[in-house]
Design a protein around this motif. Sequence first.
Motif, PDB file in Angstrom:
ATOM      1  N   ASP A  42     -32.835 -45.187 -19.699  1.00  0.00           N
ATOM      2  CA  ASP A  42     -33.047 -44.149 -18.417  1.00  0.00           C
ATOM      3  C   ASP A  42     -33.824 -44.823 -17.248  1.00  0.00           C
ATOM      4  O   ASP A  42     -35.255 -45.121 -17.920  1.00  0.00           O
ATOM      5  N   PRO A  43     -33.858 -44.284 -16.057  1.00  0.00           N
ATOM      6  CA  PRO A  43     -34.573 -44.764 -15.091  1.00  0.00           C
ATOM      7  C   PRO A  43     -35.624 -43.716 -15.162  1.00  0.00           C
ATOM      8  O   PRO A  43     -35.818 -42.818 -15.306  1.00  0.00           O
ATOM      9  N   PRO A  44     -36.957 -44.114 -14.218  1.00  0.00           N
ATOM     10  CA  PRO A  44     -37.771 -43.432 -14.062  1.00  0.00           C
ATOM     11  C   PRO A  44     -37.260 -42.208 -13.115  1.00  0.00           C
ATOM     12  O   PRO A  44     -35.956 -42.167 -12.627  1.00  0.00           O
ATOM     13  N   PRO A  45     -38.112 -40.930 -12.863  1.00  0.00           N
ATOM     14  CA  PRO A  45     -37.376 -39.957 -12.156  1.00  0.00           C
ATOM     15  C   PRO A  45     -37.257 -40.446 -10.572  1.00  0.00           C
ATOM     16  O   PRO A  45     -37.852 -41.222 -10.017  1.00  0.00           O
ATOM     17  N   PRO A  46     -36.140 -39.898 -10.132  1.00  0.00           N
ATOM     18  CA  PRO A  46     -35.895 -40.313  -8.803  1.00  0.00           C
ATOM     19  C   PRO A  46     -36.796 -39.722  -7.747  1.00  0.00           C
ATOM     20  O   PRO A  46     -37.573 -38.789  -8.099  1.00  0.00           O
ATOM     21  N   ASN A  47     -36.985 -40.354  -6.695  1.00  0.00           N
ATOM     22  CA  ASN A  47     -37.716 -39.933  -5.510  1.00  0.00           C
ATOM     23  C   ASN A  47     -37.168 -39.003  -4.835  1.00  0.00           C
ATOM     24  O   ASN A  47     -36.058 -38.480  -4.944  1.00  0.00           O
ATOM     25  N   LYS A  48     -37.772 -38.143  -3.875  1.00  0.00           N
ATOM     26  CA  LYS A  48     -37.476 -37.236  -3.236  1.00  0.00           C
ATOM     27  C   LYS A  48     -36.136 -37.692  -2.551  1.00  0.00           C
ATOM     28  O   LYS A  48     -35.175 -36.672  -2.276  1.00  0.00           O
ATOM     29  N   TRP A  49     -36.098 -38.503  -1.815  1.00  0.00           N
ATOM     30  CA  TRP A  49     -34.796 -39.159  -0.996  1.00  0.00           C
ATOM     31  C   TRP A  49     -33.532 -39.050  -1.882  1.00  0.00           C
ATOM     32  O   TRP A  49     -32.486 -38.767  -1.646  1.00  0.00           O
ATOM     33  N   ASN A  50     -33.849 -39.833  -2.951  1.00  0.00           N
ATOM     34  CA  ASN A  50     -32.713 -40.062  -3.861  1.00  0.00           C
ATOM     35  C   ASN A  50     -32.134 -38.621  -4.433  1.00  0.00           C
ATOM     36  O   ASN A  50     -31.076 -38.440  -4.644  1.00  0.00           O
ATOM     37  N   TRP A  86      -9.642 -21.924  12.707  1.00  0.00           N
ATOM     38  CA  TRP A  86     -11.176 -21.794  13.021  1.00  0.00           C
ATOM     39  C   TRP A  86     -12.007 -22.165  11.696  1.00  0.00           C
ATOM     40  O   TRP A  86     -12.927 -22.708  11.727  1.00  0.00           O
ATOM     41  N   GLY A  87     -11.407 -21.590  10.639  1.00  0.00           N
ATOM     42  CA  GLY A  87     -12.153 -21.907   9.346  1.00  0.00           C
ATOM     43  C   GLY A  87     -12.397 -23.442   9.052  1.00  0.00           C
ATOM     44  O   GLY A  87     -13.210 -23.605   8.622  1.00  0.00           O
ATOM     45  N   ALA A  88     -11.257 -24.050   9.321  1.00  0.00           N
ATOM     46  CA  ALA A  88     -11.244 -25.641   9.059  1.00  0.00           C
ATOM     47  C   ALA A  88     -12.218 -26.169   9.876  1.00  0.00           C
ATOM     48  O   ALA A  88     -13.155 -27.214   9.437  1.00  0.00           O
ATOM     49  N   HIS A  89     -12.306 -25.790  11.124  1.00  0.00           N
ATOM     50  CA  HIS A  89     -13.261 -26.359  12.214  1.00  0.00           C
ATOM     51  C   HIS A  89     -14.695 -26.228  11.458  1.00  0.00           C
ATOM     52  O   HIS A  89     -15.481 -27.016  11.563  1.00  0.00           O
ATOM     53  N   ILE A  90     -14.920 -24.732  11.541  1.00  0.00           N
ATOM     54  CA  ILE A  90     -16.229 -24.537  10.965  1.00  0.00           C
ATOM     55  C   ILE A  90     -16.682 -25.154   9.872  1.00  0.00           C
ATOM     56  O   ILE A  90     -17.696 -25.861   9.519  1.00  0.00           O
ATOM     57  N   TRP A  91     -15.832 -25.180   8.598  1.00  0.00           N
ATOM     58  CA  TRP A  91     -16.357 -25.701   7.523  1.00  0.00           C
ATOM     59  C   TRP A  91     -16.612 -27.286   7.671  1.00  0.00           C
ATOM     60  O   TRP A  91     -17.590 -27.885   7.243  1.00  0.00           O
ATOM     61  N   PHE A  92     -15.502 -27.909   8.286  1.00  0.00           N
ATOM     62  CA  PHE A  92     -16.043 -29.634   8.500  1.00  0.00           C
ATOM     63  C   PHE A  92     -17.086 -29.842   9.337  1.00  0.00           C
ATOM     64  O   PHE A  92     -17.976 -30.513   8.827  1.00  0.00           O
ATOM     65  N   TRP A  93     -17.212 -29.094  10.244  1.00  0.00           N
ATOM     66  CA  TRP A  93     -18.481 -29.479  11.377  1.00  0.00           C
ATOM     67  C   TRP A  93     -19.515 -29.193  10.714  1.00  0.00           C
ATOM     68  O   TRP A  93     -20.646 -29.481  10.867  1.00  0.00           O
ATOM     69  N   ALA A  94     -19.575 -27.898   9.891  1.00  0.00           N
ATOM     70  CA  ALA A  94     -20.871 -27.469   8.975  1.00  0.00           C
ATOM     71  C   ALA A  94     -21.407 -28.444   8.093  1.00  0.00           C
ATOM     72  O   ALA A  94     -22.254 -28.875   7.902  1.00  0.00           O
ATOM     73  N   ARG A  95     -20.000 -29.005   7.343  1.00  0.00           N
ATOM     74  CA  ARG A  95     -20.501 -30.114   6.477  1.00  0.00           C
ATOM     75  C   ARG A  95     -21.007 -31.421   6.821  1.00  0.00           C
ATOM     76  O   ARG A  95     -21.697 -32.059   6.385  1.00  0.00           O
ATOM     77  N   VAL A  96     -20.498 -31.556   8.408  1.00  0.00           N
ATOM     78  CA  VAL A  96     -20.956 -32.744   8.961  1.00  0.00           C
ATOM     79  C   VAL A  96     -22.567 -32.551   9.259  1.00  0.00           C
ATOM     80  O   VAL A  96     -23.398 -33.601   9.149  1.00  0.00           O
ATOM     81  N   ALA A  97     -22.888 -31.356   9.641  1.00  0.00           N
ATOM     82  CA  ALA A  97     -24.355 -31.255  10.011  1.00  0.00           C
ATOM     83  C   ALA A  97     -25.143 -30.968   8.790  1.00  0.00           C
ATOM     84  O   ALA A  97     -26.343 -31.111   8.815  1.00  0.00           O
ATOM     85  N   PHE A  98     -24.692 -30.713   7.887  1.00  0.00           N
ATOM     86  CA  PHE A  98     -25.272 -30.386   6.230  1.00  0.00           C
ATOM     87  C   PHE A  98     -26.076 -31.657   5.658  1.00  0.00           C
ATOM     88  O   PHE A  98     -27.155 -31.513   5.371  1.00  0.00           O
ATOM     89  N   LEU A  99     -25.359 -32.937   6.182  1.00  0.00           N
ATOM     90  CA  LEU A  99     -25.875 -33.897   5.305  1.00  0.00           C
ATOM     91  C   LEU A  99     -27.193 -34.473   6.008  1.00  0.00           C
ATOM     92  O   LEU A  99     -28.097 -34.463   5.314  1.00  0.00           O
ATOM     93  N   PRO A 100     -27.174 -34.543   7.420  1.00  0.00           N
ATOM     94  CA  PRO A 100     -28.743 -34.711   7.881  1.00  0.00           C
ATOM     95  C   PRO A 100     -29.771 -33.680   7.630  1.00  0.00           C
ATOM     96  O   PRO A 100     -30.860 -33.849   7.689  1.00  0.00           O
ATOM     97  N   ALA A 101     -29.077 -32.414   7.901  1.00  0.00           N
ATOM     98  CA  ALA A 101     -30.065 -31.287   7.505  1.00  0.00           C
ATOM     99  C   ALA A 101     -30.515 -31.391   6.312  1.00  0.00           C
ATOM    100  O   ALA A 101     -31.694 -30.671   6.105  1.00  0.00           O
ATOM    101  N   TYR A 102     -29.923 -31.762   5.075  1.00  0.00           N
ATOM    102  CA  TYR A 102     -30.634 -31.818   4.063  1.00  0.00           C
ATOM    103  C   TYR A 102     -31.886 -32.751   3.882  1.00  0.00           C
ATOM    104  O   TYR A 102     -32.608 -32.492   3.065  1.00  0.00           O
ATOM    105  N   PHE A 103     -32.037 -33.706   4.563  1.00  0.00           N
ATOM    106  CA  PHE A 103     -32.995 -34.631   5.016  1.00  0.00           C
ATOM    107  C   PHE A 103     -34.197 -33.906   5.749  1.00  0.00           C
ATOM    108  O   PHE A 103     -35.123 -34.958   5.964  1.00  0.00           O
ATOM    109  N   ASP A 105     -36.940 -31.432   7.226  1.00  0.00           N
ATOM    110  CA  ASP A 105     -37.591 -30.461   6.532  1.00  0.00           C
ATOM    111  C   ASP A 105     -37.913 -29.135   7.673  1.00  0.00           C
ATOM    112  O   ASP A 105     -39.151 -28.909   7.924  1.00  0.00           O
ATOM    113  N   ILE A 106     -36.671 -28.663   8.100  1.00  0.00           N
ATOM    114  CA  ILE A 106     -36.812 -27.512   8.750  1.00  0.00           C
ATOM    115  C   ILE A 106     -36.419 -26.159   8.066  1.00  0.00           C
ATOM    116  O   ILE A 106     -35.342 -26.272   7.485  1.00  0.00           O
ATOM    117  N   ASN A 107     -37.354 -25.237   7.923  1.00  0.00           N
ATOM    118  CA  ASN A 107     -37.320 -24.143   6.920  1.00  0.00           C
ATOM    119  C   ASN A 107     -35.876 -23.308   7.359  1.00  0.00           C
ATOM    120  O   ASN A 107     -35.505 -23.108   8.423  1.00  0.00           O
TER     121      ASN A 107
END
Length: 130
Positions: A42-50, A86-103, A105-107
């Motif tokens: 078992d590895p040590p606990p992962p860091n925040k970014w991992n 429109w649903g496909a457009h919205i889902w896809f581009w929201a998922r593109v934006a989601f990855l950097p947003a996860y990193f 820290d904007i409330n």
Amino acid sequence: MSVELTYVIWSAFLGLIYLGVQAMLFRLDFGFRYANTQRDIDPPPPNKWNKRGQRALANFLETYGVFLALALATELSGRSDNLTVWGAHIWFWARVAFLPAYFIDINQLRSSIWTLSLIGLLLMFIGVAF
């Protein structure tokens, strides 16, 4: 090729980006030597970014199957319309934006983007089901 199927193809590429980010962060956290083992210890606990990389990938995968099912149902039923497109457009581009947003820290940013992607899936569902 329909808009929905085009987004299926591009979503596969997007999934590879999510996977690549997660794998890179894992290796940066635990090192290439450990990442290339069988991981019997078992590895040590992962860091925040991992941890964020792992959660972002898991979150993408949670909605990806729903998107694929709706996109394929739209294509096979021939029921593509403005809602499904429109649903496909919205889902896809929201998922593109989601990855950097996860990193970042904007409330409420990440949660708002996730909600937007859910709205995209709901639009697709309504378009194909009714």
